[in-house]
Design a protein around this motif. Sequence first.
Motif, PDB file in Angstrom:
ATOM      1  N   LEU A 189       0.845  -1.272   0.111  1.00  0.00           N
ATOM      2  CA  LEU A 189       0.234  -0.193   0.145  1.00  0.00           C
ATOM      3  C   LEU A 189       0.717   1.470   0.385  1.00  0.00           C
ATOM      4  O   LEU A 189       0.341   2.204  -0.664  1.00  0.00           O
ATOM      5  CB  LEU A 189      -0.629   0.320   1.661  1.00  0.00           C
ATOM      6  CG  LEU A 189      -1.666  -1.157   1.048  1.00  0.00           C
ATOM      7  CD1 LEU A 189      -2.150  -1.311   2.554  1.00  0.00           C
ATOM      8  CD2 LEU A 189      -2.792  -0.687   0.135  1.00  0.00           C
ATOM      9  N   GLY A 190       2.172   1.095   0.331  1.00  0.00           N
ATOM     10  CA  GLY A 190       2.784   2.616   0.252  1.00  0.00           C
ATOM     11  C   GLY A 190       2.727   3.044   1.344  1.00  0.00           C
ATOM     12  O   GLY A 190       1.596   3.182   1.956  1.00  0.00           O
ATOM     13  N   LEU A 191       3.519   4.359   1.966  1.00  0.00           N
ATOM     14  CA  LEU A 191       3.452   4.540   2.503  1.00  0.00           C
ATOM     15  C   LEU A 191       2.441   7.025   2.342  1.00  0.00           C
ATOM     16  O   LEU A 191       2.538   6.841   0.946  1.00  0.00           O
ATOM     17  CB  LEU A 191       4.301   5.319   3.589  1.00  0.00           C
ATOM     18  CG  LEU A 191       5.011   4.411   4.424  1.00  0.00           C
ATOM     19  CD1 LEU A 191       6.368   4.849   4.870  1.00  0.00           C
ATOM     20  CD2 LEU A 191       4.037   4.139   5.407  1.00  0.00           C
ATOM     21  N   ALA A 192       1.628   7.022   3.226  1.00  0.00           N
ATOM     22  CA  ALA A 192       1.106   8.472   2.854  1.00  0.00           C
ATOM     23  C   ALA A 192       2.237   9.251   1.602  1.00  0.00           C
ATOM     24  O   ALA A 192       3.698   9.941   2.895  1.00  0.00           O
ATOM     25  CB  ALA A 192       0.165   8.521   3.501  1.00  0.00           C
ATOM     26  N   LYS A 193       2.208  10.272   1.729  1.00  0.00           N
ATOM     27  CA  LYS A 193       2.772  11.675   0.984  1.00  0.00           C
ATOM     28  C   LYS A 193       2.129  12.439   2.238  1.00  0.00           C
ATOM     29  O   LYS A 193       0.895  12.909   2.647  1.00  0.00           O
ATOM     30  CB  LYS A 193       3.114  12.206  -0.328  1.00  0.00           C
ATOM     31  CG  LYS A 193       3.167  10.391  -1.424  1.00  0.00           C
ATOM     32  CD  LYS A 193       4.594  10.215  -0.995  1.00  0.00           C
ATOM     33  CE  LYS A 193       5.041   9.084  -1.387  1.00  0.00           C
ATOM     34  NZ  LYS A 193       6.876   8.110  -1.774  1.00  0.00           N
ATOM     35  N   GLU A 194       2.422  13.182   1.737  1.00  0.00           N
ATOM     36  CA  GLU A 194       2.502  14.977   2.780  1.00  0.00           C
ATOM     37  C   GLU A 194       1.441  15.501   2.476  1.00  0.00           C
ATOM     38  O   GLU A 194       0.343  16.461   3.275  1.00  0.00           O
ATOM     39  CB  GLU A 194       3.733  15.321   3.450  1.00  0.00           C
ATOM     40  CG  GLU A 194       3.524  16.565   4.059  1.00  0.00           C
ATOM     41  CD  GLU A 194       4.703  17.549   4.639  1.00  0.00           C
ATOM     42  OE1 GLU A 194       5.523  18.882   4.520  1.00  0.00           O
ATOM     43  OE2 GLU A 194       5.681  16.273   5.015  1.00  0.00           O
ATOM     44  N   LYS A 195       2.025  15.830   1.011  1.00  0.00           N
ATOM     45  CA  LYS A 195       0.859  16.565   0.396  1.00  0.00           C
ATOM     46  C   LYS A 195       0.045  15.674  -1.041  1.00  0.00           C
ATOM     47  O   LYS A 195      -0.694  15.946  -1.567  1.00  0.00           O
ATOM     48  CB  LYS A 195       1.341  18.055  -0.603  1.00  0.00           C
ATOM     49  CG  LYS A 195       2.258  18.110   0.052  1.00  0.00           C
ATOM     50  CD  LYS A 195       3.481  18.992  -0.423  1.00  0.00           C
ATOM     51  CE  LYS A 195       4.534  19.810  -0.171  1.00  0.00           C
ATOM     52  NZ  LYS A 195       5.133  21.229  -0.976  1.00  0.00           N
ATOM     53  N   TRP A 196      -0.611  14.661   0.026  1.00  0.00           N
ATOM     54  CA  TRP A 196      -1.597  13.400  -0.582  1.00  0.00           C
ATOM     55  C   TRP A 196      -2.910  14.554  -1.500  1.00  0.00           C
ATOM     56  O   TRP A 196      -3.313  14.525  -2.381  1.00  0.00           O
ATOM     57  CB  TRP A 196      -2.544  12.339  -0.461  1.00  0.00           C
ATOM     58  CG  TRP A 196      -2.439  12.258   0.707  1.00  0.00           C
ATOM     59  CD1 TRP A 196      -2.510  12.856   2.572  1.00  0.00           C
ATOM     60  CD2 TRP A 196      -4.189  12.695   1.025  1.00  0.00           C
ATOM     61  NE1 TRP A 196      -3.482  13.178   3.487  1.00  0.00           N
ATOM     62  CE2 TRP A 196      -4.870  12.560   2.698  1.00  0.00           C
ATOM     63  CE3 TRP A 196      -5.620  11.884   0.413  1.00  0.00           C
ATOM     64  CZ2 TRP A 196      -6.083  12.888   3.023  1.00  0.00           C
ATOM     65  CZ3 TRP A 196      -6.314  12.231   0.447  1.00  0.00           C
ATOM     66  CH2 TRP A 196      -6.886  11.909   1.774  1.00  0.00           C
TER      67      TRP A 196
END
Length: 78
Positions: free
Chosen positions: A24-31
């Motif tokens: 799933l990957g890690l969330a990006k700060e500016k999603w």
Amino acid sequence: MLRELFEEFIELSRTLRPDYPESLGLAKEKWQSSIPNFTLPTLIHVIYSVVQGTERDIRDQKLMDFIPGFRLIHIFVT
């Protein structure tokens, strides 16, 4: 509390599909900048504040579904 429950669900998923959380990957700060400007339901905000979602071309189809028949759409952030 909702975030903690979602994170627990992801970790419990590891017992059935060990590679699932990493897929799933890690969330990006500016999603949020990658989606239209509208109010998101709280659950959607929680999910994408933790993970990026399932990539469309994932090779291992066992990692495709979040729950049967439902995929966490991948949000690409540049």
